[in-house]
Design an enzyme around this catalytic site. Structure first.
Site, short mmCIF file in Angstrom:
data_model
loop_
_atom_site.label_atom_id
_atom_site.label_comp_id
_atom_site.label_asym_id
_atom_site.label_seq_id
_atom_site.Cartn_x
_atom_site.Cartn_y
_atom_site.Cartn_z
N ALA A 102 4.89 6.80 1.36
CA ALA A 102 4.03 7.76 2.07
C ALA A 102 4.77 8.36 3.26
O ALA A 102 4.67 9.56 3.52
CB ALA A 102 2.73 7.09 2.52
N LEU A 142 0.82 -1.22 0.00
CA LEU A 142 0.00 0.00 0.00
C LEU A 142 0.85 1.27 0.00
O LEU A 142 0.35 2.37 0.23
CB LEU A 142 -0.96 0.00 1.20
CG LEU A 142 -1.99 -1.13 1.21
CD1 LEU A 142 -2.91 -1.01 2.41
CD2 LEU A 142 -2.83 -1.15 -0.07
N GLY A 143 2.15 1.11 -0.23
CA GLY A 143 3.00 2.29 -0.41
C GLY A 143 3.43 2.95 0.89
O GLY A 143 3.72 4.16 0.91
N SER A 144 3.50 2.17 1.96
CA SER A 144 3.84 2.74 3.26
C SER A 144 5.17 3.51 3.25
O SER A 144 5.25 4.63 3.76
CB SER A 144 3.84 1.60 4.28
OG SER A 144 4.68 1.87 5.33
N ASP A 193 4.86 4.15 -7.10
CA ASP A 193 4.34 4.39 -5.74
C ASP A 193 4.52 5.84 -5.31
O ASP A 193 3.59 6.52 -4.90
CB ASP A 193 5.10 3.54 -4.71
CG ASP A 193 4.68 2.08 -4.74
OD1 ASP A 193 4.07 1.67 -5.73
OD2 ASP A 193 4.99 1.37 -3.76
O1 PMV Z 1 4.39 -3.56 -3.02
P1 PMV Z 1 4.67 -2.15 -3.35
O2 PMV Z 1 3.70 -1.19 -2.79
O3 PMV Z 1 6.08 -1.76 -3.00
O4 PMV Z 1 4.49 -2.00 -4.94
C1 PMV Z 1 5.45 -2.51 -5.81
C2 PMV Z 1 5.07 -2.31 -7.25
C3 PMV Z 1 6.02 -3.01 -8.22
O5 PMV Z 1 5.52 -2.77 -9.53
C4 PMV Z 1 6.06 -4.51 -7.98
C5 PMV Z 1 7.44 -2.46 -8.12
C6 PMV Z 1 7.61 -1.07 -8.67
O6 PMV Z 1 8.68 -0.49 -8.38
O7 PMV Z 1 6.75 -0.55 -9.39
#
Ligand code: PMV
Length: 313
Positions: A111, A106-108, A152
């Site tokens: 954020a 969720l991008g903690s 993110d």
């Molecule tokens: O799990 P998160 O919120 O870190 O999202 C990662 C998204 C990916 O596409 C798997 C990696 C990225 O850098 O975009």
């Protein structure tokens, strides 16, 4: 130093995780009600600035804060000093806390970085453009995730639904109204580990993984159209197709599959994992708020640690 408080939203990837690392488009939205916070306050108790990580129940002078659990916060302060201006050597405290579950897609981390950068810049009366917030938070994401796509930190910096391609400015999406339910498996995962796992598969069979990435990219483009034209049923189908491709990439997990199945059985129009996968959260599309509540209950019964209902528009 001016006492101040700033926040930043969580995010949800609706389409395109992993493929976005390989230059495909992806769609993400902010989760406006789930936020990380950072506050600057006057603190004369120490000869150096003080870091307080509320969720970890840790309060330390900055000179003692160079340890893995607080490195994220120290990095943000150091980057601000390197790129904007030096901060006073004493007399202030940075307090950080977050409602965003950690390591759940969720991008903690982005954020928290952006909340800190917002608080520091406000405390120094410095105006950063959203491009500057994107650039600085991307630097911080690189510390944590190695080779992030930038998705993110970009969606969190602009706090709007976007379609994103690596290395390009984000494009705004103007979605119609939709209701989503997010379910947390309760299983933490490290984004960089899952991204490395996908990279290893890609390098051992680039043709196969490359084809999956292109198909996911095409789904993201079709998803944008559905979001902007209010095509509810088609949007759900695309989410499910995206999930099938993520399963082929082997980034789903038994816990995610259980929650996705439970959401669909309870009437969701489509569902997929969101974020890096192998744990973390899933997202389901529902017809309306009433159906979202039914799906949310089903997710909790199927073992979700927590659920959020979020509406676009
Ligand atoms: O799990 P998160 O919120 O870190 O999202 C990662 C998204 C990916 O596409 C798997 C990696 C990225 O850098 O975009």
């Amino acid at each position: 130093m001016i006492s101040t408080c700033a926040t930043a939203a969580a995010k949800l990837i609706l389409f395109g995780e992993h493929a976005v690392v390989y230059d495909q488009p992806a769609i993400a939205i902010p989760l406006l009600d789930v936020r990380a916070s950072a506050a600057i306050s006057i603190d004369l108790s120490s000869a150096t600035p003080v870091i307080e990580a509320k969720d970890l129940r840790m309060t330390l002078p900055i000179t003692e804060a160079r340890q893995p659990s607080l490195q994220h916060i120290v990095n943000a302060i150091e980057l601000f000093e390197a790129r904007a201006m030096p901060l006073p050597a004493t007399g202030w405290r940075l307090t950080v806390w977050s409602k965003i579950p950690f390591s759940r897609g969720l991008g903690s981390s982005a954020a928290i970085s952006i909340a800190i950068l917002r608080a520091l810049s406000a405390s120094q009366k410095i105006h950063f453009s959203s491009e500057q917030f994107i650039e600085l938070s991307f630097e911080l994401e690189k510390f944590h995730h190695g080779t992030p796509s930038g998705l993110d930190n970009t969606v969190i910096a602009v706090e709007r639904p976007i379609i994103f391609r690596k290395g390009q400015p984000p494009q705004n999406i103007e979605p119609k109204s939709f209701t989503f339910v997010v379910g947390d498996t309760g299983v933490g995962k490290k984004t960089s580990d899952v991204v490395s796992f996908v990279a290893a598969n890609y390098h051992s069979n680039p043709g196969h993984a490359g084809k999956i990435f292109s198909e996911i990219g095409a789904i993201a483009l079709a998803g944008r159209e559905c979001l902007e034209q209010g095509k509810l049923k088609k949007l759900g189908e695309l989410m499910t197709k995206n999930q099938d491709l993520l399963s082929e990439l082997e980034v789903s997990s038994p816990e995610l599959d259980t929650l996705i199945g439970a959401a669909k059985n309870a009437g969701a129009l489509g569902a997929k994992l969101c974020g890096a996968g192998k744990g973390g959260c899933m997202v389901a599309l529902t017809e309306d708020t009433k159906s979202a509540e039914t799906v949310s209950r089903a997710l909790l019964q199927a073992g979700a640690l927590k659920t959020f209902i979020t509406r676009l528009k």
